[in-house]
Design a protein around this motif. Structure first.
Motif, PDB file in Angstrom:
ATOM      1  N   ARG A 234     -21.973  35.787  -4.404  1.00 22.76           N
ATOM      2  CA  ARG A 234     -20.691  35.075  -4.460  1.00 22.76           C
ATOM      3  C   ARG A 234     -19.546  35.990  -3.998  1.00 22.76           C
ATOM      4  NH1 ARG A 234     -19.068  30.325  -6.475  1.00 22.76           N
ATOM      5  NH2 ARG A 234     -16.881  30.093  -7.110  1.00 22.76           N
ATOM      6  N   GLU A 235     -19.645  37.272  -4.338  1.00 20.53           N
ATOM      7  CA  GLU A 235     -18.581  38.203  -3.957  1.00 20.53           C
ATOM      8  C   GLU A 235     -18.514  38.353  -2.432  1.00 20.53           C
ATOM      9  OE1 GLU A 235     -20.880  38.767  -6.300  1.00 20.53           O
ATOM     10  OE2 GLU A 235     -19.512  38.474  -8.013  1.00 20.53           O
ATOM     11  N   ARG A 236     -19.678  38.423  -1.782  1.00 23.35           N
ATOM     12  CA  ARG A 236     -19.688  38.531  -0.319  1.00 23.35           C
ATOM     13  C   ARG A 236     -19.111  37.276   0.326  1.00 23.35           C
ATOM     14  NH1 ARG A 236     -23.872  42.124   2.334  1.00 23.35           N
ATOM     15  NH2 ARG A 236     -24.438  43.669   0.772  1.00 23.35           N
ATOM     16  N   VAL A 237     -19.449  36.111  -0.238  1.00 27.58           N
ATOM     17  CA  VAL A 237     -18.934  34.857   0.314  1.00 27.58           C
ATOM     18  C   VAL A 237     -17.429  34.775   0.109  1.00 27.58           C
ATOM     19  CG1 VAL A 237     -19.045  32.347   0.183  1.00 27.58           C
ATOM     20  CG2 VAL A 237     -21.145  33.694  -0.006  1.00 27.58           C
ATOM     21  N   GLU A 238     -16.953  35.241  -1.040  1.00 27.37           N
ATOM     22  CA  GLU A 238     -15.510  35.266  -1.266  1.00 27.37           C
ATOM     23  C   GLU A 238     -14.815  36.116  -0.208  1.00 27.37           C
ATOM     24  OE1 GLU A 238     -14.827  36.661  -5.206  1.00 27.37           O
ATOM     25  OE2 GLU A 238     -15.331  34.739  -6.161  1.00 27.37           O
TER      26      GLU A 238
END
Length: 287
Positions: A238-242
């Motif tokens: 999720r952090e990479r997608v953010e």
């Protein structure tokens, strides 16, 4: 257990690595919803990626892109030195009639015109980039050509995927035999003879032969120096997608919030969705 072994033979003048990755390829097939011929092509490429990663060390990783003119489009494989791999094909719903030998027509799916790219992140300033033209589309021959032309290492690469009638994976794996300086012409001829006589690797795996037994059919003096588990692993989060969404800019994020009241991003490699509400997009836009 899916695993990979590596070692040497002939007093260090031969290097070999072999992998059994039946479960890994089944996981890729399930996630990508590939049809049989596409599964065979993706599975062969993923087995090669695992072994190339297995020849690396530490936090190094490799990305393979196979861009042929066949109906499956591009194959992308990402692997590392920890035995982790992920992969996808542009067009997973491809299943062709068997080729003249009664095997999966991987060359027909991949195409015979195009390029094989290997990008190695060696944790240096610039990654190593190698590329060769596709020579057959069967992939084993293409990786053999890559090692000879791009890395100047004479090699024999065997890759295979055996598929059950219900389209699940029965056996998958491969091996790479590399000839290093100092090997005599006589020993090279012997190895070439053994290679010409060895049965397909999926046939050997299916009848229960170990990776060590398989490699010793080609180089009887082979000694295992290392063994590791291999597995499917996606690095999306999720952090990479953010971070990716933030890179779109404030205006684009605000537009997505107004028009769709949220966003869903699906990872190419694992097909897992990452969902964001309108309020979460607004927070990303602020940051």
């Amino acid at each position: 257990m899916d695993k990979m072994i590596r070692g040497t033979a002939e007093d260090g003048t031969v290097r070999a690595i072999a992998v059994q990755c039946t479960g890994v390829i089944e996981e890729l097939r399930r996630r990508q919803d590939t049809w049989p011929t596409a599964t065979a092509a993706m599975g062969r490429a993923a087995a090669a990626g695992l072994m190339i990663g297995g020849l690396m060390k530490g936090e190094e990783n490799v990305t393979i892109r196979i861009q042929g003119d066949g109906p499956i489009g591009q194959i992308v494989v990402d692997a590392n030195a920890h035995g982790e791999v992920r992969a996808y094909v542009d067009h997973p719903h491809v299943d062709l009639d068997p080729n003249a030998l009664g095997k999966f027509d991987v060359a027909g799916a991949v195409g015979t015109q195009g390029y094989l790219y290997v990008i190695k992140d060696l944790r240096m300033r610039e990654p190593y980039r190698g590329s060769v033209p596709i020579v057959s589309g069967e992939l084993g021959e293409d990786f053999t050509y890559y090692f000879a032309k791009s890395e100047q290492t004479p090699s024999a690469v065997a890759l295979g995927v055996l598929i059950n009638p219900d389209e699940t994976i029965r056996a998958a794996g491969g091996f790479i035999i590399q000839l290093l300086p100092g090997l005599s012409d006589e020993r090279i001829a012997e190895i070439e003879k053994h290679l010409s006589q060895v049965r397909p690797i999926t046939e050997l795996l299916d009848r229960g032969e170990s990776l060590e037994q398989i490699v010793k059919q080609i180089v009887p003096t082979f000694q295992v120096l290392g063994e590791q588990e291999v597995r499917f692993q996606c690095r999306c989060s999720r952090e990479r997608v953010e971070g990716m969404l933030r890179s779109l800019g404030k205006e684009e994020l605000e537009s997505m919030r107004r028009e769709d009241d949220g966003a869903e991003v699906i990872c190419h490699f694992c097909n897992e969705p990452h969902r964001f509400t309108g309020d979460e997009l607004a927070e990303l836009a602020k940051s």
